[in-house]
Design an enzyme around this catalytic site. Structure first.
Site, PDB file in Angstrom:
ATOM      1  N   ILE A 109      44.303  -7.729  72.917  1.00  0.00           N
ATOM      2  CA  ILE A 109      44.548  -9.169  72.991  1.00  0.00           C
ATOM      3  C   ILE A 109      45.214  -9.660  71.708  1.00  0.00           C
ATOM      4  O   ILE A 109      45.157  -9.005  70.673  1.00  0.00           O
ATOM      5  CB  ILE A 109      43.236  -9.955  73.232  1.00  0.00           C
ATOM      6  CG1 ILE A 109      42.261  -9.763  72.057  1.00  0.00           C
ATOM      7  CG2 ILE A 109      42.599  -9.534  74.549  1.00  0.00           C
ATOM      8  CD1 ILE A 109      40.999 -10.616  72.159  1.00  0.00           C
ATOM      9  N   ASP A 152      44.657  -8.883  59.436  1.00  0.00           N
ATOM     10  CA  ASP A 152      43.577  -8.774  60.419  1.00  0.00           C
ATOM     11  C   ASP A 152      43.765  -7.476  61.198  1.00  0.00           C
ATOM     12  O   ASP A 152      44.502  -7.426  62.183  1.00  0.00           O
ATOM     13  CB  ASP A 152      43.594  -9.976  61.362  1.00  0.00           C
ATOM     14  CG  ASP A 152      42.375 -10.006  62.274  1.00  0.00           C
ATOM     15  OD1 ASP A 152      41.704  -8.961  62.429  1.00  0.00           O
ATOM     16  OD2 ASP A 152      42.082 -11.073  62.845  1.00  0.00           O
ATOM     17  N   HIS A 156      43.013  -5.614  68.673  1.00  0.00           N
ATOM     18  CA  HIS A 156      44.355  -6.153  68.859  1.00  0.00           C
ATOM     19  C   HIS A 156      45.440  -5.069  68.891  1.00  0.00           C
ATOM     20  O   HIS A 156      46.627  -5.400  69.007  1.00  0.00           O
ATOM     21  CB  HIS A 156      44.659  -7.158  67.748  1.00  0.00           C
ATOM     22  CG  HIS A 156      43.616  -8.221  67.611  1.00  0.00           C
ATOM     23  ND1 HIS A 156      43.383  -9.160  68.585  1.00  0.00           N
ATOM     24  CD2 HIS A 156      42.714  -8.473  66.621  1.00  0.00           C
ATOM     25  CE1 HIS A 156      42.398  -9.958  68.202  1.00  0.00           C
ATOM     26  NE2 HIS A 156      41.975  -9.564  67.017  1.00  0.00           N
TER      27      HIS A 156
END
Length: 287
Positions: free
Chosen positions: A205, A185, A190
């Site tokens: 996050i 991912d 992120h």
């Protein structure tokens, strides 16, 4: 304009593979092995007697799928719910076919968004029976008003209205998202501080799927003696982001062959970050 019948007719077929390295990298990414002297977690991150986390099917099934063929504006797409159902033990390496289809699309109305549910079934190459079923539900904030059904979405699992039976506090590290993203991912939200700021967050996050797996770790530790084959199904709804470095407290309600759970961040006024969680325990894999 989206077409409901066309959405439900979407089908995909992809091939995927994984090795022991992928299994161990995923386990490290969700925090296993933080204490290398912990003999309960070491088998998930060490090739000798390697064990596979029950949420691992998310990794080989992550890419592709019909959800991203609908034409949704992904800038406004939110991950809503996730589930994994295991039909048989996950091998430490394998090649699989991933067959995807849409389970539903529910219209919340103009300006209110829409909900989409996608199913992916993994089958090992040469085996007609399913290995795992992965269901992802997403909320498209910009997609409401296309004329789809407004009702019929499956109801979330409700946790008991009593104090939890167990609560486990599981810390994350400041670099956890950077490690987890190596499992596939690669959303810059992120990792890239500027991308996070554009999205409205003060810093990158943690992946929701990492928090989801951390909740599975809590069940594994509290109810399964770290035996992954005892988990047959794991589902949850995402309600708020976690920042890398925060401690996640997972509350567990244990009832016979199932465990309800929620996860919260105590340092932010017990903010609930995962809710409506349910893990089904099983000595045998569901069909």
């Amino acid at each position: 304009m989206l077409d409901h019948a066309a959405i439900l007719a979407l089908r995909t077929r992809d091939e995927t593979s994984w090795t022991e390295r992928d299994v161990m990298l995923y386990a490290l990414g969700v925090g296993m092995g933080t204490d290398p002297m912990d003999g309960r977690e070491l088998p998930f991150v060490y090739e000798r007697g390697l064990k596979v986390l029950p949420t691992f099917p998310i990794v080989p099934s992550f890419a592709g799928g019909p959800l991203f063929q609908i034409g949704i504006d992904t800038r406004y797409l939110l991950h809503g719910e996730q589930s994994v159902t295991l039909h048989k033990p996950i091998p430490t390496r394998g090649r699989a076919v991933v067959e995807g289809r849409m389970l539903g699309a529910w219209d919340k109305g103009v300006g209110k968004g829409a909900v989409f549910a996608q199913e992916k079934i993994l089958r090992l190459v040469g085996d007609p029976d399913p290995l795992a079923t992965v269901v992802t539900t997403a909320f498209g904030r910009a997609e409401g008003g296309f004329g789809g059904p407004t009702t019929g979405q499956p109801a979330p699992h409700r946790v008991p209205e009593r104090a939890p039976d167990r609560s486990l506090a599981i810390p994350t590290t400041p670099s956890q998202a950077l490690l987890y993203r190596q499992s596939g991912d690669l959303n810059p939200l992120h990792a890239d501080p500027e991308a996070a700021r554009v999205a409205g967050y003060p810093r990158p996050i943690l992946h929701g799927l990492c928090t989801y797996a951390i909740a599975a770790r809590a069940v594994l530790a509290a109810c399964c003696a770290y035996e992954p084959e005892r988990i047959g199904h794991h589902q949850a709804r995402f309600s708020a982001p976690v920042y890398p470095g925060e401690t996640i407290t997972v509350d567990l309600w244990i009832e016979a062959d199932q465990v309800a759970f929620e996860a919260r961040v105590e340092a932010r006024d017990n903010l609930v970050v995962v809710k409506n969680g349910l893990t089904r325990l099983s000595g045998a894999f569901p069909q």
